[in-house]
Enzyme design. Structure first.
Site: not given
Length: 283
Positions: A104, A171, A199, A220
């Site tokens: 797994r 940003k 941004e 953006d």
């Protein structure tokens, strides 16, 4: 064993931590211990049930070798190879208990990384010939960034910044606190930051950002018509990057606006696991 040397990634530590999570303390696989004789040998093959871009086989190999150092493993495809449905990826023969215990962990890794690479390859193929480069983002599962960004590279993308340390990305919240785009960029320049990504979500932010010293503009959530105008306004002074809400159905139109880069968060954030299994048969 095929060497797997990925800067910033400790394969042995990853394998040990992943197996420890699965085996508990003290480590036990109660199913294999109770069902499988200690001396039983199994042969098996890992195969893909769908067409995928394969990533992670050397890591899967490390899981099997961690529990059975003498396991015989043959890797049948390379990292980043595109394979059709039904392709065998790996053959192995070794101690049944060990292989079933590691199964797994090995599959989870290959399924996840191959899923990322497969989605990435679809996006790369969609923008072929446009001149735009596909980028990934920092939207990665905590602790798996190096592996997930490796998978996007294997799918044909280019890595964006790896973290908060290798480039500034200014940003909207940074701009809000600093007071303006220009002031935020000037502060980064004054701090001696070499790469300053900014941004912008409005056309009127472009000139102040460039004038203050931005080295890269992230455009953006702009629709294609606005992107095209933004690229024209920038005029090649700095690289341009389209970002926000990019999907497979829309990426080519975005690429055709003339942007240099397109960043897609869903490559690592939303890629489905590849359908890859491991089937054993008595030796």
């Amino acid at each position: 064993m095929t060497p797997f040397d990925l800067p910033g990634f400790d394969l042995d530590a990853f394998v040990a931590a992943t197996l420890a999570e699965d085996l508990g303390s003290p480590p036990r696989d109660v199913t294999s211990e109770s069902v499988i004789p200690a001396d039983a040998l199994f042969t098996g093959a890992m195969d893909s049930r769908d067409a995928v871009t394969v990533v992670g086989l050397p890591i899967a190999q490390a899981f099997f070798r961690a529990l059975d150092p003498d396991v015989e493993i043959e890797l049948l495809v390379g990292e980043g190879d595109k394979v059709s449905a039904g392709t065998d990826l790996m053959r192995l023969r070794g101690k049944a208990r060990a292989l079933l215990t590691a199964e797994r962990s090995a599959l989870n890794t290959v399924q996840h990384l191959s899923g990322i690479a497969t989605m990435t390859r679809a996006y790369v193929d969609r923008i072929a010939g446009t001149g735009a480069t596909l980028l990934d983002t920092r939207k990665t599962i905590p602790g798996l960034r190096v592996l997930e960004k490796y998978a996007t590279r294997m799918g044909g993308a280019t890595n964006h910044r790896m973290g908060l340390w290798d480039a500034a990305m200014i940003k909207d919240n940074h701009i809000a606190v600093a007071g303006s785009v220009g002031e935020a960029v000037r502060r980064a320049v004054a701090a001696g930051i070499g790469q300053i990504i900014v941004e912008v979500d409005r056309i009127d932010q472009i000139e102040p950002a460039i004038a203050a010293g931005a080295t890269h503009l992230l455009l953006d959530n702009m629709p294609p018509a606005v992107l095209r105008g933004a690229v024209t306004l920038v005029g090649g002074r700095v690289p341009t990057e389209a970002s926000g809400g990019v999907q497979l159905e829309t990426i080519r139109e975005i690429a055709q606006t003339g942007v240099d880069f397109i960043s897609v968060g869903r490559l690592t954030q939303s890629a489905p696991a590849a359908d890859i299994g491991l089937d054993f048969a008595n030796a």
